[in-house]
Scaffold this active site. Structure first.
Site, PDB file in Angstrom:
ATOM      1  N   ASP A   1       0.594  -1.089   0.118  1.00  0.00           N
ATOM      2  CA  ASP A   1      -0.005  -0.048  -0.012  1.00  0.00           C
ATOM      3  C   ASP A   1       0.954   0.996   0.065  1.00  0.00           C
ATOM      4  O   ASP A   1       1.973   1.259   0.377  1.00  0.00           O
ATOM      5  CB  ASP A   1      -0.922   0.047   1.289  1.00  0.00           C
TER       6      ASP A   1
ATOM      7  N   TYR B   1       6.606  -9.473   7.896  1.00  0.00           N
ATOM      8  CA  TYR B   1       6.299  -7.833   7.958  1.00  0.00           C
ATOM      9  C   TYR B   1       6.404  -7.468   9.542  1.00  0.00           C
ATOM     10  O   TYR B   1       6.228  -8.200  10.528  1.00  0.00           O
ATOM     11  CB  TYR B   1       4.689  -7.755   7.481  1.00  0.00           C
TER      12      TYR B   1
END
Length: 295
Positions: free
Chosen positions: A75, A139
């Site tokens: 994103d 992540y």
């Protein structure tokens, strides 16, 4: 998707896997970038994206406009310490890896002026695909609690306005470990047809020097759009009492968070730390953790 040359293709359960045409090589880039400068990785109209920047890079360097196969669609605002992509290019006249690395970074930094660095260039096997061949991803999300701040770490974190980190944050995150339907924790415009994902582990730990910084490490095979940010937002709201504990169970059961939505954590706190192409290395890190920070 069109190509200048006809090329063979393998049909796989995850989609078509293209192979190099005659006279081409499959080139792999390992790179890093700062997400604040881009509207995400994936190319989109009227927006500055990492994918478009890298295509422009290769146009300048080789006069080709390649189709890039990226490991993930990050994103806007999300950083990448390790991002992998591959593409096909003409083998004729292609420089050695070290020369390419030097010249490509020169174009990125001096001519294009973008916060992207190619860390490694290599010839990959013809059937290598940066997305399909990944065994897992790591992540990392940074949370900053308290009123003392750090000039470098705090801006890279989600600044949560409470004095101390919740003690039961680990317990809340444990609800997300395993294989679940995560449809309640994806973006409203997520187009994934299959919303079942497996999170192998979620680990939280405190910075050894700055107690205000809580690090959350996610290890999983793949993630839906905004999935990690929605999980972090919901977990923080549950741990701080803004959401009732039963809200998570209801979200998994009904596929929606309803009125108890929780927050979507801001993008700037999230980083893609590592993409794993060695299955055993992925499992070792996912099970044991990799507590490492630059500061």
């Amino acid at each position: 998707m069109s190509f200048a040359l006809p090329r063979p293709v393998l049909q796989t359960p995850r989609g078509p896997r293209y192979l190099p045409a005659e006279g081409e090589v499959n080139l792999r880039f390992d790179l890093s970038y700062s997400g604040h400068a881009f509207a995400g990785y994936q190319s989109q109209p009227h927006a500055n994206t990492v994918q478009d920047t890298l295509r422009e890079l290769w146009k300048i360097y080789r006069g080709e406009d390649p189709n890039l196969f990226g490991c993930s669609r990050l994103d806007a605002g999300v950083d990448a310490n390790h991002f992998v992509l591959n593409f096909f290019t003409r083998a004729e006249g292609l420089a050695d890896d070290d020369s390419m690395l030097r010249n490509l970074n020169g174009i990125l930094h001096s001519r294009l002026g973008v916060p992207v660095s190619v860390e490694r260039v290599s010839r990959a096997p013809g059937d290598f695909n940066a997305r399909f061949d990944a065994h897992g991803k790591h992540y990392r999300y940074l949370l900053w609690y308290g009123f003392r701040q750090h000039a470098i770490l705090t801006p890279r974190s989600w600044l949560v306005r409470c004095r101390n980190a919740p003690e039961d944050l680990d317990k809340v995150f444990s609800h997300f470990v395993g294989t679940h339907d995560f449809s309640a924790f994806r973006a409203s415009d997520c187009t994934a047809k299959n919303t079942v994902r497996t999170i192998r582990s979620v680990k939280t730990w405190h910075h050894p020097r700055f107690n205000e910084l809580t690090v959350v490490d996610f290890f999983g095979e793949g993630f839906l759009k905004n999935m990690i940010r929605n999980i972090v937002g919901a977990a923080v709201d549950c741990a701080t009492g803004k959401m009732p504990p039963e809200a998570l169970a209801q979200a998994f059961a009904h596929g929606t968070r309803g009125l108890n939505r929780g927050q979507c954590a801001p993008a700037h706190g999230l980083t893609l730390e590592r993409v794993y192409y060695d299955e055993q290395e992925y499992k070792t890190h996912a099970d044991g953790g990799v507590p490492f920070l630059l500061h």
